[in-house]
Scaffold this motif. Sequence first.
Motif, PDB file in Angstrom:
ATOM      1  N   PRO A 115     -47.210 -16.847 -67.169  1.00 27.97           N
ATOM      2  CA  PRO A 115     -46.363 -16.670 -68.361  1.00 27.97           C
ATOM      3  C   PRO A 115     -46.932 -17.455 -69.532  1.00 27.97           C
ATOM      4  O   PRO A 115     -47.256 -18.646 -69.400  1.00 27.97           O
ATOM      5  CB  PRO A 115     -45.004 -17.225 -67.897  1.00 27.97           C
ATOM      6  CG  PRO A 115     -45.020 -17.040 -66.406  1.00 27.97           C
ATOM      7  CD  PRO A 115     -46.439 -17.266 -65.995  1.00 27.97           C
ATOM      8  N   LEU A 118     -45.511 -20.988 -70.744  1.00 28.09           N
ATOM      9  CA  LEU A 118     -45.286 -22.015 -69.739  1.00 28.09           C
ATOM     10  C   LEU A 118     -46.498 -22.925 -69.602  1.00 28.09           C
ATOM     11  O   LEU A 118     -47.643 -22.476 -69.726  1.00 28.09           O
ATOM     12  CB  LEU A 118     -44.986 -21.391 -68.379  1.00 28.09           C
ATOM     13  CG  LEU A 118     -43.508 -21.268 -67.985  1.00 28.09           C
ATOM     14  CD1 LEU A 118     -42.784 -20.336 -68.945  1.00 28.09           C
ATOM     15  CD2 LEU A 118     -43.370 -20.770 -66.555  1.00 28.09           C
ATOM     16  N   GLU A 122     -45.324 -25.960 -65.028  1.00 31.53           N
ATOM     17  CA  GLU A 122     -44.153 -25.088 -64.886  1.00 31.53           C
ATOM     18  C   GLU A 122     -44.514 -23.821 -64.126  1.00 31.53           C
ATOM     19  O   GLU A 122     -43.750 -23.351 -63.266  1.00 31.53           O
ATOM     20  CB  GLU A 122     -43.597 -24.741 -66.270  1.00 31.53           C
ATOM     21  CG  GLU A 122     -42.949 -25.909 -66.987  1.00 31.53           C
ATOM     22  CD  GLU A 122     -42.668 -25.597 -68.443  1.00 31.53           C
ATOM     23  OE1 GLU A 122     -41.674 -26.138 -68.964  1.00 31.53           O
ATOM     24  OE2 GLU A 122     -43.428 -24.834 -69.069  1.00 31.53           O
ATOM     25  N   ALA A 126     -43.239 -22.144 -60.024  1.00 30.31           N
ATOM     26  CA  ALA A 126     -42.423 -20.940 -59.992  1.00 30.31           C
ATOM     27  C   ALA A 126     -42.586 -20.013 -58.793  1.00 30.31           C
ATOM     28  O   ALA A 126     -41.588 -19.451 -58.319  1.00 30.31           O
ATOM     29  CB  ALA A 126     -42.666 -20.140 -61.280  1.00 30.31           C
ATOM     30  N   VAL A 161     -33.153 -21.251 -59.575  1.00 31.46           N
ATOM     31  CA  VAL A 161     -33.658 -19.943 -60.010  1.00 31.46           C
ATOM     32  C   VAL A 161     -32.653 -18.855 -59.650  1.00 31.46           C
ATOM     33  O   VAL A 161     -32.414 -17.923 -60.430  1.00 31.46           O
ATOM     34  CB  VAL A 161     -35.033 -19.660 -59.378  1.00 31.46           C
ATOM     35  CG1 VAL A 161     -35.501 -18.243 -59.700  1.00 31.46           C
ATOM     36  CG2 VAL A 161     -36.053 -20.672 -59.886  1.00 31.46           C
ATOM     37  N   MET A 294     -39.453 -14.858 -67.937  1.00 28.56           N
ATOM     38  CA  MET A 294     -39.676 -16.209 -68.449  1.00 28.56           C
ATOM     39  C   MET A 294     -40.182 -16.183 -69.881  1.00 28.56           C
ATOM     40  O   MET A 294     -39.789 -17.005 -70.713  1.00 28.56           O
ATOM     41  CB  MET A 294     -40.631 -16.960 -67.526  1.00 28.56           C
ATOM     42  CG  MET A 294     -39.980 -17.385 -66.208  1.00 28.56           C
ATOM     43  SD  MET A 294     -41.029 -18.395 -65.126  1.00 28.56           S
ATOM     44  CE  MET A 294     -41.943 -17.113 -64.263  1.00 28.56           C
ATOM     45  N   GLU A 295     -41.046 -15.224 -70.194  1.00 30.64           N
ATOM     46  CA  GLU A 295     -41.549 -15.110 -71.565  1.00 30.64           C
ATOM     47  C   GLU A 295     -40.435 -14.713 -72.526  1.00 30.64           C
ATOM     48  O   GLU A 295     -40.468 -15.084 -73.703  1.00 30.64           O
ATOM     49  CB  GLU A 295     -42.681 -14.089 -71.607  1.00 30.64           C
ATOM     50  CG  GLU A 295     -43.957 -14.594 -70.950  1.00 30.64           C
ATOM     51  CD  GLU A 295     -45.042 -13.540 -70.853  1.00 30.64           C
ATOM     52  OE1 GLU A 295     -46.176 -13.896 -70.494  1.00 30.64           O
ATOM     53  OE2 GLU A 295     -44.755 -12.354 -71.131  1.00 30.64           O
ATOM     54  N   LEU A 299     -35.255 -16.720 -68.034  1.00 30.38           N
ATOM     55  CA  LEU A 299     -35.414 -17.449 -66.785  1.00 30.38           C
ATOM     56  C   LEU A 299     -36.348 -18.624 -67.029  1.00 30.38           C
ATOM     57  O   LEU A 299     -37.343 -18.490 -67.740  1.00 30.38           O
ATOM     58  CB  LEU A 299     -36.011 -16.515 -65.720  1.00 30.38           C
ATOM     59  CG  LEU A 299     -36.216 -17.063 -64.310  1.00 30.38           C
ATOM     60  CD1 LEU A 299     -34.877 -17.346 -63.659  1.00 30.38           C
ATOM     61  CD2 LEU A 299     -37.004 -16.055 -63.473  1.00 30.38           C
ATOM     62  N   ARG A 300     -36.015 -19.769 -66.442  1.00 26.91           N
ATOM     63  CA  ARG A 300     -36.898 -20.921 -66.551  1.00 26.91           C
ATOM     64  C   ARG A 300     -36.964 -21.638 -65.213  1.00 26.91           C
ATOM     65  O   ARG A 300     -36.046 -21.540 -64.393  1.00 26.91           O
ATOM     66  CB  ARG A 300     -36.436 -21.883 -67.644  1.00 26.91           C
ATOM     67  CG  ARG A 300     -35.098 -22.570 -67.394  1.00 26.91           C
ATOM     68  CD  ARG A 300     -34.711 -23.418 -68.594  1.00 26.91           C
ATOM     69  NE  ARG A 300     -33.398 -24.030 -68.459  1.00 26.91           N
ATOM     70  CZ  ARG A 300     -33.197 -25.250 -67.966  1.00 26.91           C
ATOM     71  NH1 ARG A 300     -34.213 -25.988 -67.564  1.00 26.91           N
ATOM     72  NH2 ARG A 300     -31.971 -25.746 -67.894  1.00 26.91           N
TER      73      ARG A 300
END
Length: 333
Positions: A115, A118, A122, A126, A161, A294-295, A299-300
Amino acid sequence: MKAILMTGVGGPEVLRYADVADPEIPSPHHVLVRLHAAGVNPIDTKIRATHSYYPERLPAILGCDGAGVVEAVGSSVTRFRPGDEVYFFNSGLGYEPGAYAQYTVVPEYYCALKPRHLSMQEAAAAPLVLVTAWEALIKRAQLKPQETILVHGGAGGVGHVAVQLAKHLGAFVATTVSSETKAEFVRGLGADHVIRYPEEDFVEAALKWTDGRGVKVVLDTVGGATFCRSFSATRVYGQVVTLLSAACEPSAINTARMRNLTVGYVQVIAPIYLGLHSARLAQTRILEEGARLMEEGRLRVHVGRVLPLAEAAEAHRLIASGGTMGKIVLAIP
């Protein structure tokens, strides 16, 4: 290169920081990745303690989560080129070299572009938790909008998550945590109802939250008695999805039977161990879709602790002690 070698079966002390040979690209479809970070997962500690998958292969390099830069590619690689930033879910079971090292080799099929916004740390945190939560909620439970779900351990790696993914799917989310600090953390992730399990019974709390009906889905990240008691918190024709195995008393099994519950198991390393290429491709697609979420900021992944590669043993001790929010990551020099 520098790597962490699992030199035997036992406690964290069997993990040694050592110099080993750089890996060579073993096939035309592999990529050589210069690793910047590796995620640390409970499965790593279990393999270290038992080495039940490949007991004859020692020393071994653990770690199935990694992020880094493609350094070189095999002659038939089409998906990546040198300089690409990637993250992956691969190996780490003790057969092929894992991610606790400065370099590793990965089949191109099991890498995804990192991503963009990130950090490497990070991104390395994931893969396993993303794939696990995705398979649990979307593939097993088939969670739908407006349905209710109870996530056990919502501040943990998979749990935090899963809370976000369930909200993305439009569900109402309850989760268990052990402290007010963790309660604030999961509220920030979107949890609708937080259960402090040291102070209140999670079954009673879930039933009260759902006006006595029980939740449609339970995601069990804890196992043991928590898994068995979850049947009583689940509505008739509901689903309990667990990441662990547990033997329940006949009374608990009868509760599940009388409620017509569906029980599902998730073990995302199984396709790696069993060599299931199509299942592993599906996991890569999860990484690609997760990167998009995530982008987009939907979601992180929370990195609770970063340690240098040389302190992998300490990372394993922290995993065993519990209490860490999100993921532990190794920074690789």
